[in-house]
Enzyme design. Structure first.
Site, PDB file in Angstrom:
ATOM      1  N   SER A 106       0.842  -1.196   0.000  1.00  0.00           N
ATOM      2  CA  SER A 106       0.000   0.000   0.000  1.00  0.00           C
ATOM      3  C   SER A 106       0.883   1.256   0.000  1.00  0.00           C
ATOM      4  CB  SER A 106      -0.937  -0.053   1.211  1.00  0.00           C
ATOM      5  OG  SER A 106      -1.915   0.947   1.160  1.00  0.00           O
ATOM      6  N   HIS A 131      -2.239  -1.291  -4.436  1.00  0.00           N
ATOM      7  CA  HIS A 131      -3.692  -1.313  -4.618  1.00  0.00           C
ATOM      8  C   HIS A 131      -4.226   0.110  -4.575  1.00  0.00           C
ATOM      9  CE1 HIS A 131      -4.455  -1.781   0.043  1.00  0.00           C
ATOM     10  NE2 HIS A 131      -3.830  -0.664  -0.264  1.00  0.00           N
TER      11      HIS A 131
END
Length: 209
Positions: A106, A131
């Site tokens: 992330s 993501h």
């Protein structure tokens, strides 16, 4: 219940050095900071972000030209906290070398790829995950709509940052980040998130300095 972070900090080893004024003790992270090494470890949140930004600014003030080394092992966290670190990395004058050990997921992956070009590394068995941002909100319909619009803007901005640092086109980045996308160190290299997979320290480079 005891704070797990406090427990970990109580276990941090001390390093004792001999100086012309006698012995001086440092915790291991303060000693490594003297070598221009910063750790991004654990969830990215406001407190950790503030400390990392402060260390970056301190090292810039100490020497505005010498490289800073950032070691990352993070599952990600709060987007705004990560963006504070990212913006500070881009703002300061010294180049920031990044290295992933363990994982960079992330926001951790964004900080990894934000290192100076040619100086973004991952250890052999590191895991990188990218993501799109996620979030939740409760309230009136109009407020929920505004928060949805804001997270869409944030998604676009994060995609643009990955485009800038990987050299991939926007559509490829958007497709890749649509769901949790896990990569090995080699796959991250091929995607453009890092510049080199390292298995052992380059001793010859150290000796030539």
């Amino acid at each position: 219940m005891r704070d797990p972070i406090e427990t970990v900090m109580n276990l941090v080893p001390m390093v004792v050095e001999q100086t012309n004024r006698g012995e001086r003790a440092y915790d291991i992270f303060s000693r490594l900071l003297k070598e221009r090494i910063i750790f991004v470890n654990g969830p990215v949140e406001d407190g950790m972000s503030m400390l990392v930004c402060a260390q970056l600014l301190f090292l810039e003030a100490e020497n505005p030209k010498k490289e800073i080394n950032m070691y990352i092992n993070s599952p990600g966290g709060v987007v705004t906290s990560g963006m504070a670190i990212y913006d500070t990395m881009q703002f300061i004058r010294p180049p920031v070398s990044t290295l992933c050990m363990g994982q960079a997921a992330s926001m951790g992956s964004l900080l990894l790829t934000a290192g100076a070009t040619g100086h973004r590394y991952a250890l052999l068995n590191a895991r990188i995950m990218v993501h799109q941002p996620s979030g939740g909100f409760q309230g009136q319909a109009s407020d929920i709509e505004r928060h949805a619009q804001d997270i869409i803007k944030m998604k676009r901005r994060l995609n643009e940052i990955y485009v800038k640092h990987t050299g991939r086109d926007y559509d490829t980045i958007e497709r890749t980040l649509d769901r949790d996308h896990f990569m090995t160190a080699q796959e991250a290299l091929e995607f453009g998130l890092i510049d080199k997979v390292v298995e052992a320290r380059d001793v010859s480079a150290d000796e030539s300095k």
